[in-house]
Design a protein around this motif. Structure first.
Motif, PDB file in Angstrom:
ATOM      1  N   ASP A 120      48.867 -81.279 -84.386  1.00  0.00           N
ATOM      2  CA  ASP A 120      47.662 -80.961 -83.623  1.00  0.00           C
ATOM      3  C   ASP A 120      47.831 -79.560 -83.058  1.00  0.00           C
ATOM      4  O   ASP A 120      48.840 -78.911 -83.294  1.00  0.00           O
ATOM      5  CB  ASP A 120      47.365 -82.007 -82.534  1.00  0.00           C
ATOM      6  N   ASP A 121      46.848 -79.089 -82.315  1.00  0.00           N
ATOM      7  CA  ASP A 121      46.857 -77.682 -81.903  1.00  0.00           C
ATOM      8  C   ASP A 121      48.028 -77.293 -81.015  1.00  0.00           C
ATOM      9  O   ASP A 121      48.380 -76.131 -80.934  1.00  0.00           O
ATOM     10  CB  ASP A 121      45.523 -77.300 -81.254  1.00  0.00           C
ATOM     11  N   SER A 122      48.682 -78.255 -80.361  1.00  0.00           N
ATOM     12  CA  SER A 122      49.808 -77.901 -79.491  1.00  0.00           C
ATOM     13  C   SER A 122      51.156 -78.306 -80.078  1.00  0.00           C
ATOM     14  O   SER A 122      52.180 -78.165 -79.416  1.00  0.00           O
ATOM     15  CB  SER A 122      49.618 -78.543 -78.119  1.00  0.00           C
ATOM     16  N   SER A 123      51.175 -78.761 -81.308  1.00  0.00           N
ATOM     17  CA  SER A 123      52.441 -79.144 -81.957  1.00  0.00           C
ATOM     18  C   SER A 123      53.285 -77.908 -82.250  1.00  0.00           C
ATOM     19  O   SER A 123      52.794 -76.941 -82.816  1.00  0.00           O
ATOM     20  CB  SER A 123      52.174 -79.863 -83.283  1.00  0.00           C
ATOM     21  N   VAL A 124      54.567 -77.965 -81.880  1.00  0.00           N
ATOM     22  CA  VAL A 124      55.494 -76.885 -82.211  1.00  0.00           C
ATOM     23  C   VAL A 124      55.876 -77.049 -83.680  1.00  0.00           C
ATOM     24  O   VAL A 124      56.287 -78.128 -84.107  1.00  0.00           O
ATOM     25  CB  VAL A 124      56.746 -76.926 -81.312  1.00  0.00           C
ATOM     26  N   VAL A 128      60.431 -68.593 -83.690  1.00  0.00           N
ATOM     27  CA  VAL A 128      60.686 -67.235 -84.162  1.00  0.00           C
ATOM     28  C   VAL A 128      61.522 -66.561 -83.086  1.00  0.00           C
ATOM     29  O   VAL A 128      61.113 -66.458 -81.932  1.00  0.00           O
ATOM     30  CB  VAL A 128      59.385 -66.454 -84.441  1.00  0.00           C
ATOM     31  N   GLU A 129      62.723 -66.141 -83.475  1.00  0.00           N
ATOM     32  CA  GLU A 129      63.643 -65.514 -82.539  1.00  0.00           C
ATOM     33  C   GLU A 129      63.495 -64.003 -82.626  1.00  0.00           C
ATOM     34  O   GLU A 129      63.527 -63.423 -83.704  1.00  0.00           O
ATOM     35  CB  GLU A 129      65.083 -65.922 -82.880  1.00  0.00           C
ATOM     36  N   ALA A 130      63.266 -63.386 -81.479  1.00  0.00           N
ATOM     37  CA  ALA A 130      63.151 -61.934 -81.408  1.00  0.00           C
ATOM     38  C   ALA A 130      63.918 -61.461 -80.180  1.00  0.00           C
ATOM     39  O   ALA A 130      63.662 -61.936 -79.069  1.00  0.00           O
ATOM     40  CB  ALA A 130      61.687 -61.515 -81.315  1.00  0.00           C
ATOM     41  N   MET A 131      64.843 -60.578 -80.396  1.00  0.00           N
ATOM     42  CA  MET A 131      65.620 -59.989 -79.295  1.00  0.00           C
ATOM     43  C   MET A 131      66.285 -61.074 -78.434  1.00  0.00           C
ATOM     44  O   MET A 131      66.235 -61.051 -77.216  1.00  0.00           O
ATOM     45  CB  MET A 131      64.737 -59.085 -78.441  1.00  0.00           C
ATOM     46  N   LYS A 132      66.860 -62.076 -79.087  1.00  0.00           N
ATOM     47  CA  LYS A 132      67.575 -63.187 -78.446  1.00  0.00           C
ATOM     48  C   LYS A 132      66.668 -64.079 -77.605  1.00  0.00           C
ATOM     49  O   LYS A 132      67.134 -64.859 -76.793  1.00  0.00           O
ATOM     50  CB  LYS A 132      68.747 -62.672 -77.636  1.00  0.00           C
ATOM     51  N   LEU A 133      65.352 -63.965 -77.801  1.00  0.00           N
ATOM     52  CA  LEU A 133      64.397 -64.866 -77.163  1.00  0.00           C
ATOM     53  C   LEU A 133      63.851 -65.785 -78.249  1.00  0.00           C
ATOM     54  O   LEU A 133      63.401 -65.326 -79.295  1.00  0.00           O
ATOM     55  CB  LEU A 133      63.250 -64.091 -76.521  1.00  0.00           C
ATOM     56  N   PHE A 134      63.899 -67.082 -77.983  1.00  0.00           N
ATOM     57  CA  PHE A 134      63.440 -68.066 -78.954  1.00  0.00           C
ATOM     58  C   PHE A 134      62.027 -68.495 -78.572  1.00  0.00           C
ATOM     59  O   PHE A 134      61.824 -69.136 -77.549  1.00  0.00           O
ATOM     60  CB  PHE A 134      64.405 -69.253 -79.001  1.00  0.00           C
ATOM     61  N   ASN A 135      61.059 -68.131 -79.398  1.00  0.00           N
ATOM     62  CA  ASN A 135      59.645 -68.372 -79.125  1.00  0.00           C
ATOM     63  C   ASN A 135      59.143 -69.531 -79.976  1.00  0.00           C
ATOM     64  O   ASN A 135      59.165 -69.448 -81.205  1.00  0.00           O
ATOM     65  CB  ASN A 135      58.830 -67.111 -79.447  1.00  0.00           C
ATOM     66  N   GLU A 136      58.683 -70.595 -79.306  1.00  0.00           N
ATOM     67  CA  GLU A 136      58.138 -71.732 -80.034  1.00  0.00           C
ATOM     68  C   GLU A 136      56.748 -71.376 -80.540  1.00  0.00           C
ATOM     69  O   GLU A 136      55.910 -70.888 -79.784  1.00  0.00           O
ATOM     70  CB  GLU A 136      58.071 -72.960 -79.127  1.00  0.00           C
ATOM     71  N   ILE A 137      56.495 -71.635 -81.810  1.00  0.00           N
ATOM     72  CA  ILE A 137      55.208 -71.334 -82.424  1.00  0.00           C
ATOM     73  C   ILE A 137      54.444 -72.648 -82.583  1.00  0.00           C
ATOM     74  O   ILE A 137      54.977 -73.616 -83.130  1.00  0.00           O
ATOM     75  CB  ILE A 137      55.389 -70.651 -83.801  1.00  0.00           C
ATOM     76  N   GLU A 138      53.206 -72.663 -82.075  1.00  0.00           N
ATOM     77  CA  GLU A 138      52.384 -73.865 -82.135  1.00  0.00           C
ATOM     78  C   GLU A 138      51.422 -73.794 -83.314  1.00  0.00           C
ATOM     79  O   GLU A 138      51.067 -72.718 -83.789  1.00  0.00           O
ATOM     80  CB  GLU A 138      51.618 -74.031 -80.827  1.00  0.00           C
ATOM     81  N   ALA A 139      50.963 -74.973 -83.764  1.00  0.00           N
ATOM     82  CA  ALA A 139      50.112 -75.072 -84.950  1.00  0.00           C
ATOM     83  C   ALA A 139      48.735 -74.454 -84.740  1.00  0.00           C
ATOM     84  O   ALA A 139      48.147 -73.930 -85.676  1.00  0.00           O
ATOM     85  CB  ALA A 139      49.950 -76.533 -85.359  1.00  0.00           C
TER      86      ALA A 139
END
Length: 168
Positions: A120-124, A128-139
């Motif tokens: 659904d729209d909020s499912s991880v 994507v890791e950038a500059m040692k920050l781990f960013n959860e990407i949602e659908a």
């Protein structure tokens, strides 16, 4: 100092606008964006440079961001034309940044989604890791994962499609 998310939003806005150059300077920080639109098939390149005072630059300055849409090879054009009719009704989940794609939260964990997974729209769907920050990407859409377009550990560009989702 601008936050990384604010810089990403500025890059998106410039990339989707008719503006060719953008410059912003505040309290010693400077962002310059230049868009080249003269390449093949209307593909564009957005280059971003962020500069800061020397003591902050080592810790916080993101690397230059560059996105480019590549033209398909002649042998692939026929295949992509047939696929584009199928892909027309599919939603692309794209990378909001340059970084490393991870399908799961750790090497020992199962992938967030697989082909056939319902989201659904909020499912991880990935990290994507950038500059040692781990960013959860949602659908961002409710539907079913039809195709995973990148491999675990692969470097991804800003705007690069990661998943194809059949919306419900």
């Amino acid at each position: 100092m601008l936050k990384i998310q604010e810089i990403r939003e500025i890059i998106k806005l410039v990339d989707n606008s008719s503006v060719d150059e953008f410059s912003y300077e505040h309290e010693g920080s400077k962002i310059e964006l230049k868009k080249n639109t003269g390449s093949a098939h209307g593909a564009g390149i957005v280059q971003a440079e962020v500069s800061q005072p020397a003591q902050q630059a080592v810790q916080q300055a993101p690397a230059p961001v560059q996105t480019e849409a590549a033209a398909p090879a002649p042998a692939e054009e026929k295949k992509s034309e047939a696929a584009s009719t199928d892909d027309a009704n599919l939603h692309k989940i794209t990378s909001p940044m340059v970084g490393t794609f991870y399908a799961s939260s750790s090497p020992d964990s199962d992938a967030y989604v697989k082909v056939g997974s319902k989201v659904d729209d909020s499912s991880v769907v990935c990290i994507v890791e950038a500059m040692k920050l781990f960013n959860e990407i949602e659908a961002e859409v409710k539907g079913e994962i039809v195709e995973i377009l990148v491999k675990d550990g692969q470097l991804v560009e800003y705007g690069q499609p990661l998943f194809l989702v059949k919306p419900e």
